[in-house]
Design an enzyme around this catalytic site. Structure first.
Site, PDB file in Angstrom:
ATOM      1  N   ASN A 107       3.897   6.444  15.340  1.00 51.28           N
ATOM      2  CA  ASN A 107       4.892   6.482  13.531  1.00 51.28           C
ATOM      3  C   ASN A 107       6.151   6.660  13.399  1.00 51.28           C
ATOM      4  O   ASN A 107       5.770   8.039  13.098  1.00 51.28           O
ATOM      5  CB  ASN A 107       3.836   5.720  13.164  1.00 51.28           C
ATOM      6  CG  ASN A 107       3.518   5.970  11.255  1.00 51.28           C
ATOM      7  OD1 ASN A 107       5.187   5.913  11.787  1.00 51.28           O
ATOM      8  ND2 ASN A 107       3.227   5.476  10.701  1.00 51.28           N
ATOM      9  N   THR A 120      -3.380  -6.386   8.300  1.00 50.64           N
ATOM     10  CA  THR A 120      -4.122  -6.510   6.968  1.00 50.64           C
ATOM     11  C   THR A 120      -5.096  -7.567   6.853  1.00 50.64           C
ATOM     12  O   THR A 120      -6.064  -7.490   6.048  1.00 50.64           O
ATOM     13  CB  THR A 120      -3.087  -7.354   6.720  1.00 50.64           C
ATOM     14  OG1 THR A 120      -2.065  -6.083   5.987  1.00 50.64           O
ATOM     15  CG2 THR A 120      -3.216  -7.445   5.235  1.00 50.64           C
ATOM     16  N   ASN A 123       0.945  -0.885   0.197  1.00 45.73           N
ATOM     17  CA  ASN A 123      -0.336  -0.310  -0.318  1.00 45.73           C
ATOM     18  C   ASN A 123       1.265   1.062   0.268  1.00 45.73           C
ATOM     19  O   ASN A 123       2.099   1.229   0.822  1.00 45.73           O
ATOM     20  CB  ASN A 123      -1.010  -0.132   1.253  1.00 45.73           C
ATOM     21  CG  ASN A 123      -0.110   0.592   2.731  1.00 45.73           C
ATOM     22  OD1 ASN A 123      -0.377   1.558   2.619  1.00 45.73           O
ATOM     23  ND2 ASN A 123       0.476  -0.747   3.046  1.00 45.73           N
ATOM     24  N   ILE A 142       6.824  -4.632  13.605  1.00 45.13           N
ATOM     25  CA  ILE A 142       7.092  -3.546  12.657  1.00 45.13           C
ATOM     26  C   ILE A 142       5.803  -3.351  12.034  1.00 45.13           C
ATOM     27  O   ILE A 142       4.829  -3.483  11.638  1.00 45.13           O
ATOM     28  CB  ILE A 142       7.425  -4.537  11.872  1.00 45.13           C
ATOM     29  CG1 ILE A 142       6.400  -5.469  10.816  1.00 45.13           C
ATOM     30  CG2 ILE A 142       8.615  -5.083  12.402  1.00 45.13           C
ATOM     31  CD1 ILE A 142       8.187  -6.142   9.681  1.00 45.13           C
ATOM     32  N   ASN A 143       6.298  -1.948  11.701  1.00 44.89           N
ATOM     33  CA  ASN A 143       5.581  -1.401   9.992  1.00 44.89           C
ATOM     34  C   ASN A 143       5.603  -2.174   8.816  1.00 44.89           C
ATOM     35  O   ASN A 143       6.236  -2.838   8.702  1.00 44.89           O
ATOM     36  CB  ASN A 143       6.194   0.203   9.788  1.00 44.89           C
ATOM     37  CG  ASN A 143       4.839   1.037  10.137  1.00 44.89           C
ATOM     38  OD1 ASN A 143       4.340   0.812   8.451  1.00 44.89           O
ATOM     39  ND2 ASN A 143       4.798   2.147  10.405  1.00 44.89           N
ATOM     40  N   THR A 144       5.530  -1.745   7.374  1.00 40.87           N
ATOM     41  CA  THR A 144       5.132  -2.422   6.499  1.00 40.87           C
ATOM     42  C   THR A 144       6.869  -2.229   6.102  1.00 40.87           C
ATOM     43  O   THR A 144       7.839  -1.301   6.730  1.00 40.87           O
ATOM     44  CB  THR A 144       4.841  -1.714   5.398  1.00 40.87           C
ATOM     45  OG1 THR A 144       4.193  -0.776   5.741  1.00 40.87           O
ATOM     46  CG2 THR A 144       2.602  -1.856   5.732  1.00 40.87           C
ATOM     47  N   GLY A 161       2.555  -7.957  12.402  1.00 39.25           N
ATOM     48  CA  GLY A 161       3.377  -8.158  10.734  1.00 39.25           C
ATOM     49  C   GLY A 161       2.217  -9.757  10.015  1.00 39.25           C
ATOM     50  O   GLY A 161       3.206 -10.993  10.784  1.00 39.25           O
ATOM     51  N   CYS A 175       7.864   8.144   8.594  1.00 37.35           N
ATOM     52  CA  CYS A 175       7.253   9.382   7.961  1.00 37.35           C
ATOM     53  C   CYS A 175       9.185  10.191   7.116  1.00 37.35           C
ATOM     54  O   CYS A 175       9.816   9.973   8.442  1.00 37.35           O
ATOM     55  CB  CYS A 175       7.213  10.317   9.032  1.00 37.35           C
ATOM     56  SG  CYS A 175       5.325   9.733   9.079  1.00 37.35           S
TER      57      CYS A 175
END
Lengths: 332, 289
Positions: A137, A276, A79, A201-203, A253, A140
């Site tokens: 977050n 997801t 995404n 984790i983030n993506t 994740g 960024c």
């Protein structure tokens, strides 16, 4: 099915403590995959969840990226939504009150493009009733540092967390990006800067292209991979982070079922976030919760604390010293 | 009644035109709730590949029997798996989702519908409902302009007999009906017949819908377009199905609508057609896929 029928009678204790944060169970929904909660109210009882982490909020509303914003990949999706959100004012006025009424702890995910933006956001949210914690977050771009991602540099990540720490008394969770060489280093830096909890984790940075049109499949060209495809990467990151710091860690994740969630708890995460999978089955989080409860019953465990962090990495034959030495000989 | 998740039992699943399949399902919860123009998110298969559900509009809604029909084109991995599903097996559907068509206020309105290929799917239930609402009044037949690339991709004429519609056919290759695009047929026929619809509905490829939008906007005819997009959740959470849109405040600021929640039915004037990128167009299926 049950190995120990006597043990199935008692209802296992699912409550967990994450530093200053106490949750009735370890299952939360991940930011950006659960809207502001309300979207899922037809499919599950929000009040059952450990917490809801809402879609990332910025100081001002953001329209997001041009489409296409998503593409499906093997066992995953990429995404590039572009952090579309309603902005902090609308969130506080019209999203938070409804979610609070559902009786679920609310964790607000925040992001900014400068350290000052993060700090101001945190102080705006600090006074609002019904927020249990902030999740920062740090994946960024820092517009004052040529667009470098905050979360990929220990010093820059620490600056964000320090600034947020000074602006709020709320428990702070820092969400780590896996797109670094040594995730443990970043973890230590943000804990030293005052983060109470870490989530990971983030993506995973990713890309998809079309061989017929010869175009990238996302308008943004690159995006973030999520879904079951990243679960082994996420598990490794969680394990590394757990071993690097002394604060609670939330594993995220590719979790789609109770067994996946338990993997993260086993390696030491004290809670998990479901991401997801919410898109594929909107009731996933509640089903995971039920699955964890059944697992504990079958295993004859009184509570989730008896399972968290009990990964056995010891030698195959723990009672034979020779065997351990034999394994050691293989190490350089 | 809200949205729900339901294990629907397949009654029938067969190819009714080239690469075009009709699936009839026993899905009482969704059938009771659904309106024309809404859609369901269909899990084509258990497991994690393909991972995402597929958004499919309701082709027929038989609320009395607790059944729905989906008409879909096999266009990739997801719909290919769906076409492999056998009767009596279950597919999980979430729905009904989206806004659905707004039924015409005036029952005797002059109605035209434009369908390109699989775009006939959501329009069919709408035609049935309008036909029912007009059964007791004397109104001119609805006009359906229905085109496909080739004759073998069109639904047979017999399926339209139960509706109050006269069908104008077109194929891009000239193998049946008017030779050319369905939008060219719309333009030519309406000019020749002196027919000016007061309500217009359309569904089809993006380029076709854009042409319908331009045609309608130039003539000040209200049009309801059923648009599609890749989407992950269908309920407004992932924000993946964005389309560039005109800012509601009238400013020139960047603004997006989401096909799943704000649509899939949009008015022609609400979309910023110029800002839609080439990537939004579908790509051919890899022959080995």
């Amino acid at each position: 099915m049950a190995q120990n029928p006597q043990a199935t009678a008692a209802v296992p204790d699912l409550s967990v403590r994450l530093g200053p944060l106490r949750l009735k169970n370890p299952v939360m929904t991940a930011s950006g995959t659960f809207g502001y909660g309300e979207e899922f109210a037809d499919f599950l009882d929000l009040g059952c969840l450990g917490a809801v982490v809402v879609k990332g909020i910025s100081l001002l509303p953001r329209p997001g990226n041009p489409p296409p914003r998503i593409v499906e990949t093997p066992a995953g999706m990429i995404n590039a939504i572009g952090l579309e959100n309603v902005g902090v004012e609308v969130f506080l006025a019209s999203r938070l009150p409804g979610l609070r009424e559902r009786g679920v702890p609310v964790i607000v995910n925040i992001f900014g493009n400068t350290v000052e933006e993060y700090a101001e956001l945190a102080s705006r949210l600090d006074g609002a009733a019904g927020i249990e914690a902030l999740e920062i977050n740090i994946s960024c771009p820092n517009v004052k540092q040529g667009g470098m991602i905050f979360g990929t540099d220990p010093a820059m990540a620490a600056k964000v967390v320090e600034a947020v720490r000074l602006s709020t008394g709320l428990p702070l969770i820092t969400k780590l990006t896996p797109n670094v060489t040594r995730i443990g280093e970043i973890a230590r830096a943000v804990v030293d800067a005052g983060s109470d909890i870490l989530s990971c984790i983030n993506t995973v940075a990713a890309m998809a292209v079309d061989i017929f049109s010869r175009r990238p499949k996302l308008a943004n060209v690159m995006g973030g991979l999520s879904g079951p495809a990243i679960r082994p990467v996420a598990l490794r990151c969680t394990y590394e982070v757990v071993r690097s710091v002394n604060v609670p860690v939330i594993g995220i994740g590719g979790i789609t079922g109770a067994a996946d969630a338990l993997e993260f708890l086993l390696v030491g995460a004290r809670a998990v976030q479901v991401g997801t999978a919410n898109f594929i089955n909107p009731a996933t989080a509640v089903e995971i919760l039920e699955g964890i409860e059944r697992f504990l019953q079958v295993q004859g465990l009184a509570g989730i604390e008896e399972f968290i962090g009990t990964l056995d990495t010891g030698c195959l034959f723990p009672f034979a010293e020779e065997s351990c030495e034999w394994i050691d000989l293989k190490q350089p | 009644m809200g949205k729900m998740q339901e294990d629907a039992r397949i009654i029938r699943n067969e190819e009714v035109a080239r690469m075009t399949w009709l699936m009839r399902l026993h899905s009482p919860g969704i059938a009771a709730r659904a309106r024309p123009g809404q859609f369901g998110m269909v899990r084509v298969r258990e497991g994690i590949d393909p991972l995402l559900r597929r958004p499919l509009s309701f082709h027929r809604i038989h609320s009395g029997k607790g059944e729905i029909e989906l008409l879909y084109r096999v266009a990739g991995k997801g719909t290919w798996w769906l076409s492999r599903c056998q009767p009596d097996s279950l597919v999980n559907i979430t729905g009904p989702l989206g806004n659905g068509f707004t039924m015409p206020d005036n029952p005797s309105a002059a109605i035209a519908l434009v369908a390109g290929g699989i775009g006939i799917a959501p329009l069919f239930e709408l035609m049935v409902r309008i036909s029912e609402s007009r059964s007791k009044i004397k109104a001119e037949k609805m006009h359906l302009f229905y085109g496909a690339r080739s004759a073998d991709e069109l639904l047979p004429a017999a399926v339209f007999e139960s509706t109050d519609v006269s069908v104008h056919w077109s194929t891009d290759d000239g193998s049946f009906g008017f030779s050319g695009y369905v939008t060219e047929l719309l333009e030519e026929w309406t000019a020749r017949a002196g027919f000016r619809p007061t309500e217009l509905f359309a569904c089809g490829p993006l380029a076709m819908q854009h042409n319908v939008a331009r045609w309608a906007l130039a003539r000040d005819i209200p049009v309801q377009l059923s648009l599609e997009s890749l989407m992950a959740c269908g309920i407004g959470a992932c924000l993946g199905c964005a389309l560039p849109a005109v800012h509601p405040g009238g400013s020139s600021a960047e603004h997006y609508v989401h096909v799943c929640k704000d649509g899939p039915i949009f008015s022609a004037g609400s979309i910023q057609w110029r800002k839609i990128r080439k990537q939004q167009l579908p790509s051919p299926i890899f022959p080995c896929d």
